[in-house]
Design a protein around this motif. Structure first.
Motif, mmCIF file in Angstrom:
data_model
loop_
_atom_site.group_PDB
_atom_site.id
_atom_site.type_symbol
_atom_site.label_atom_id
_atom_site.label_comp_id
_atom_site.label_asym_id
_atom_site.label_seq_id
_atom_site.Cartn_x
_atom_site.Cartn_y
_atom_site.Cartn_z
ATOM 1 N N GLU B 52 -7.135 21.788 13.392
ATOM 2 C CA GLU B 52 -5.786 21.613 12.461
ATOM 3 C C GLU B 52 -6.212 21.018 11.133
ATOM 4 N N LYS B 55 -7.823 23.128 8.857
ATOM 5 C CA LYS B 55 -6.809 24.115 8.199
ATOM 6 C C LYS B 55 -6.238 23.651 7.129
ATOM 7 N N GLN B 56 -6.052 22.258 7.355
ATOM 8 C CA GLN B 56 -5.443 21.580 6.223
ATOM 9 C C GLN B 56 -6.351 21.735 4.989
ATOM 10 N N TYR B 122 -3.934 14.682 15.246
ATOM 11 C CA TYR B 122 -4.998 15.964 15.416
ATOM 12 C C TYR B 122 -5.899 15.937 16.307
#
Lengths: 453, 453
Positions: B52, B55-56, B122
C-alpha cells in the motif's frame, strides 16, 4: 470514529475562578503569628504579596472575576483538551469510563502557569519589579519564569539542590524565559547559610527553598514572593481547570463519579476537584474527590492535622494543615515532585471533615502506571501526574471486579518530557520501593511544639 | 479579548491526504537502479515497504483516503491548533500578520507521528512484525516508536551517534514506547561495520543510519523499513497539516501570502505547503512557499540538482534531487536536525521549476529566533522549528521596511523540550556561526559519478 477529544473554543475559557471557601461547612482555622502564636489578619502578608492577592487569600466570595489580561495569556494554551482514555480502558479491560484533563499543553508543560500568570499580573499591576520563588521538580519555577517574562518582571528562582543537579534542563528552560536560578540552599540568604552551616551536603527541600525566597522578598521593598501551591489564592486560580472540565463533561454527557488528582501542596487537586465538589456541597451530587500522594511523603494519609510552618526555618505564619513536620525532607530516592511536607489549609479542612479522600502510592506503582499510560494513550506523564493515574488504575480495577461502569476523571497535570532521567532510572532498576516507617513519621512530628488544630 | 487560537473539532480532521504529483507541471524523473542506473518501477521497493505504501509512493491520484484507524490515532493530538502570533508581531513591531500551526502537541512533540502512524498501520495490515528506521535528532525515532506501540509492532531504531550521545533522553522516550535503540554506525550491520572500520570515531550521519536500517529490512523477511521524510508517501501523509491549516486560515478569514517551514528532507515543509501550493497551481492564487534550511547543510540553496543515493553506502535507488553529495556529513557543531544531505524528489522538482523558494540561516540566527519566539509566544521551539521562525522574522522585518501587511504562516513543527542542551550551549556561548565554504561543497559533490538530473 469514536470521539476521543472533548474541546472547548477560546471564547469558552471561564471568566471566573471558583472560591470553595464560600461553600465549606467548616471554614479553615485562622493562621497564627510565628512568634506570638496569636491569629493574624491579612496585613501580616503585605511584605510578601500584593494587595489583590491578599484579598483573594482571605476572600469568602464564591466567584472571583478573571482579569482580561490573564485570560488573554491563558489563551496561549487554554482551554486545555479533555480526552476519553479509550486506550487505557482497553488495556485495563475495565467497564469504567476514564477521562483525563490534560494540562501538559501549556508552554512549561504543566498546570502551574494557571496561577503563575495570575500572580505575575497582580504583582505587575501593583508596581512590583521582581518576584522570588522556590521550585522543586522545576515545574513551578518554569511556569513563573514564563509568566514574569510576559509581564516584564524579573524572576529569581531558588531550586531544590537535588533537582538543580538532576534536572539541569529545567534551569535552561527558566533561563530561556529570562529568569535567574540558584540551587537551594544557597549562600545568598541567612536561611540558606544557616542550613549549609549545619549540613553542607544537604540535597535541600522545598521548605528550605521557600525560606530563602521569602527572606529575599521580606528584605527588599521592590521584591515580592510567589508560591506555586498550598495557599488559598493559588488553589483559587487553578479552579480554571475544573471549571473547564465541568463544561467538557457536560459536552460528553457525563458526570464523574470520582475525580482524581496528584497531591503536592494541593493546587492541582483543588484545581480540578473543587468545581465538582461544589456540586456535592450545594446540589447533593455524589462525586468522590481523591488526592494521590507518594508513599514516601504521605502527609494526607499518615500526617497529623495541626498548626505547622509552611517553610523549614519557621518564617511563615503557622497554618492549620495535615503535615509531616516542617523539618521533614523526603528521601532523595523519591522521584518526581510532590515532596512538600504539608497540605494547603482548605484541602486539609476538607479532608478533616471527610469531604475528600486520599491514597498513597509507592514509587514503583507510580512508574508502572506512568508507562502503562504512555503505551496506551501516547502521552508520557510526569511522575507527579502518574500518581493520579495510579489511583485511577486502582479504581478502574475495582470497577472491573465489581462490574461497575463508573466515570473516572483524572487531572493529568503535566508531561514527562523533563523527567526522562527518572524513567531511565526506572528502566535501569534504580527506582526502589520506599515507604516511611511509623517511627520516622513520629520522630519528624515529635520535633513540633506547635498547637494541634 | 483578541482571538489567538484557531481550533478545529475532532470531526474536522481531514479524511484525505493531498498528492501534489497530480497537479505538478513537471512530474519528478524516475528513480534509477543503483547498479544498472536504469529507471526502476515500484517492484524494486517491495523488500523495504508494504504494497500500500509503494502504491502511494508512485500514485498520481490527487486525493488519497485516510483510513479510519489512522484518523482514530490522529485524534490523540489532531486537529492541532493554529495561533495568531500577536506576541511576536508586537516584539517585531511589524505590520505583517503572523500565524503558526503548532505540531508540538503530538505525544512525541513534533509533526513526525503524522506519517509514523500511517506507516505503522499499513505495515501492520500487511502482516509485518518489525520496523527498522534511522533517527537523527530523535524526533522521527520517537514518533515511529509511539506508532509501532499502538499497532503492536516491534521497532528497531538506528540513532546517529552524535545525537545518541547528546540526547540520551530521546532514547529513554523511545524505550518508554517499547522500542530498541542502537547508536549508528553499529556493529549489527555490514554497512555499520564498514564505516566503523574506516573511521571508528565517526559521529555518524543520517545517511549511514539509513544504510543500516535498510540493510536490516532487506535481509529479514519479517522486517520492513520506514523513512521519516524525503519519500513521496511520507510527504503525502504530512499534508494533513496543510489541509487543517487551510480550514483554519479560512476560519480566520485569511489566506497566507507566504507559507514557511523548516527543511530537512522535505516532509514538514511539504506537509504545510503543498495544500496551499495547490491553490497557486490550480486556482491562480499567489502564495509563496519558502523552505528554511541550515547554512551548515544547505542543499536547496547551494546543492546540485542531480541523481544521488538516499543513503551513504549506496544501497538505495538513485533519486533526482538537490543534494550536497551522499557522503556529506554536517559539522558536529551544527545543532538541531535538518542534517540530511538531500531533498525529496517532489520538492526538488518544484524548486527546480521555480514554484517554491528556499532560505538558509546561520546557527546563531536560528537560536536568536528561537529565543525571541519563546519570550514572545511562550512555546520554546525545537532548533529545527526555529529555522522557520528565522525566515518568518526576516519576512516580517521586510514587511516593516516596506510597510506591507502580508500574512505569514509558519509550520512550528515541534517543541524544544528535548533540545535544552542546545539552548544551554547557546547561552554558554558554545554555539558558533558556521557556513560551508564553496570548496567544501564542490569537493563533496566532486565525489559523485551519478547522472545529472
Amino acid at each position: 470514529m469514536q470521539q476521543r477529544k472533548i474541546t472547548l473554543s477560546e471564547s469558552e475559557i471561564p471568566d471566573q475562578w471558583y472560591n470553595i471557601v464560600a461553600d465549606m461547612p467548616n471554614r479553615p482555622l485562622p493562621p497564627l503569628h510565628p512568634g506570638t502564636r496569636e491569629p493574624i489578619g491579612p496585613d501580616a502578608l503585605a511584605p510578601l504579596f500584593p494587595e489583590e492577592l491578599i484579598k483573594q487569600e482571605v476572600s469568602t466570595e464564591r466567584w472571583i472575576d478573571i482579569p482580561d489580561e490573564v485570560r488573554n495569556i491563558y489563551s496561549l494554551w487554554r482551554p486545555t483538551p479533555m480526552y476519553r482514555a479509550y486506550g487505557l480502558e482497553k488495556a485495563l479491560d475495565t467497564p469504567a469510563r476514564i477521562y483525563y484533563k490534560y494540562e501538559g499543553v501549556s508552554p512549561s508543560g504543566s498546570h502551574k502557569p494557571n496561577t503563575a500568570v495570575a500572580q505575575a499580573y497582580y504583582n505587575k499591576a501593583a508596581g512590583v519589579k521582581r518576584i522570588t520563588t522556590e521550585t522543586g521538580a522545576g515545574q513551578w519555577g518554569s511556569a513563573l519564569s514564563f509568566a514574569c517574562q510576559h509581564f516584564g518582571l524579573e524572576c529569581e528562582v531558588y531550586m531544590v539542590r537535588l533537582s538543580y543537579e538532576h534536572k539541569p534542563y529545567r534551569k535552561v528552560m527558566m533561563n530561556t524565559w529570562g529568569a535567574t536560578v540558584y540551587p537551594s540552599p544557597s549562600d545568598r540568604t541567612e536561611a540558606g547559610r544557616k542550613v549549609l552551616a549545619k549540613d553542607p551536603d544537604t540535597t535541600g527541600s522545598l521548605g528550605i527553598a521557600i525560606s530563602e525566597a521569602v527572606e529575599r522578598a521580606a528584605t527588599d521593598p521592590d521584591t515580592k514572593y510567589a508560591l506555586g501551591s498550598v495557599l488559598n489564592h493559588v488553589l483559587l486560580h487553578q479552579t480554571i481547570i475544573g471549571q473547564e472540565a465541568l463544561l467538557q463533561m457536560e459536552k460528553a454527557g457525563e458526570l464523574p463519579d470520582v475525580v482524581i488528582a496528584p497531591f503536592g501542596g494541593g493546587s492541582n487537586f483543588a484545581g480540578i476537584a473543587f468545581p465538582f465538589l461544589r456540586l456535592s456541597l450545594t446540589q447533593g451530587k455524589q462525586i468522590r474527590c481523591v488526592a494521590s500522594e507518594p508513599a514516601s511523603c504521605p502527609k494526607l494519609t499518615r500526617g497529623q492535622f495541626r498548626y505547622d510552618f509552611g517553610d523549614t526555618v519557621g518564617m511563615t505564619p503557622l497554618l492549620p494543615m495535615y503535615t509531616l513536620g516542617h523539618n521533614f525532607v523526603p528521601a532523595p530516592i523519591h522521584a518526581g515532585g510532590l515532596r512538600y511536607h504539608g497540605a494547603g489549609v482548605i484541602v486539609s479542612q476538607l479532608l478533616k471533615d471527610g469531604l475528600i479522600e486520599a491514597r498513597a502510592h509507592d514509587n514503583l506503582e507510580v512508574f508502572e502506571a506512568g508507562i502503562a499510560f504512555a503505551r496506551a494513550e501516547g502521552i508520557i506523564p510526569a511522575p507527579e501526574a502518574a500518581h493520579g493515574i495510579a489511583t485511577a488504575i486502582r479504581e478502574a480495577e475495582r470497577c472491573k471486579e465489581a462490574g461497575e461502569d463508573k466515570v473516572i476523571l483524572i487531572n493529568l497535570c503535566g508531561h514527562g518530557n523533563f523527567d526522562m532521567k527518572a524513567y531511565q532510572d526506572y528502566f535501569a532498576g534504580k527506582i526502589e520501593s520506599h515507604e516511611l516507617t511509623t517511627a520516622e513519621i513520629e520522630s519528624s512530628l515529635a520535633e513540633l511544639d506547635t498547637p494541634l488544630a
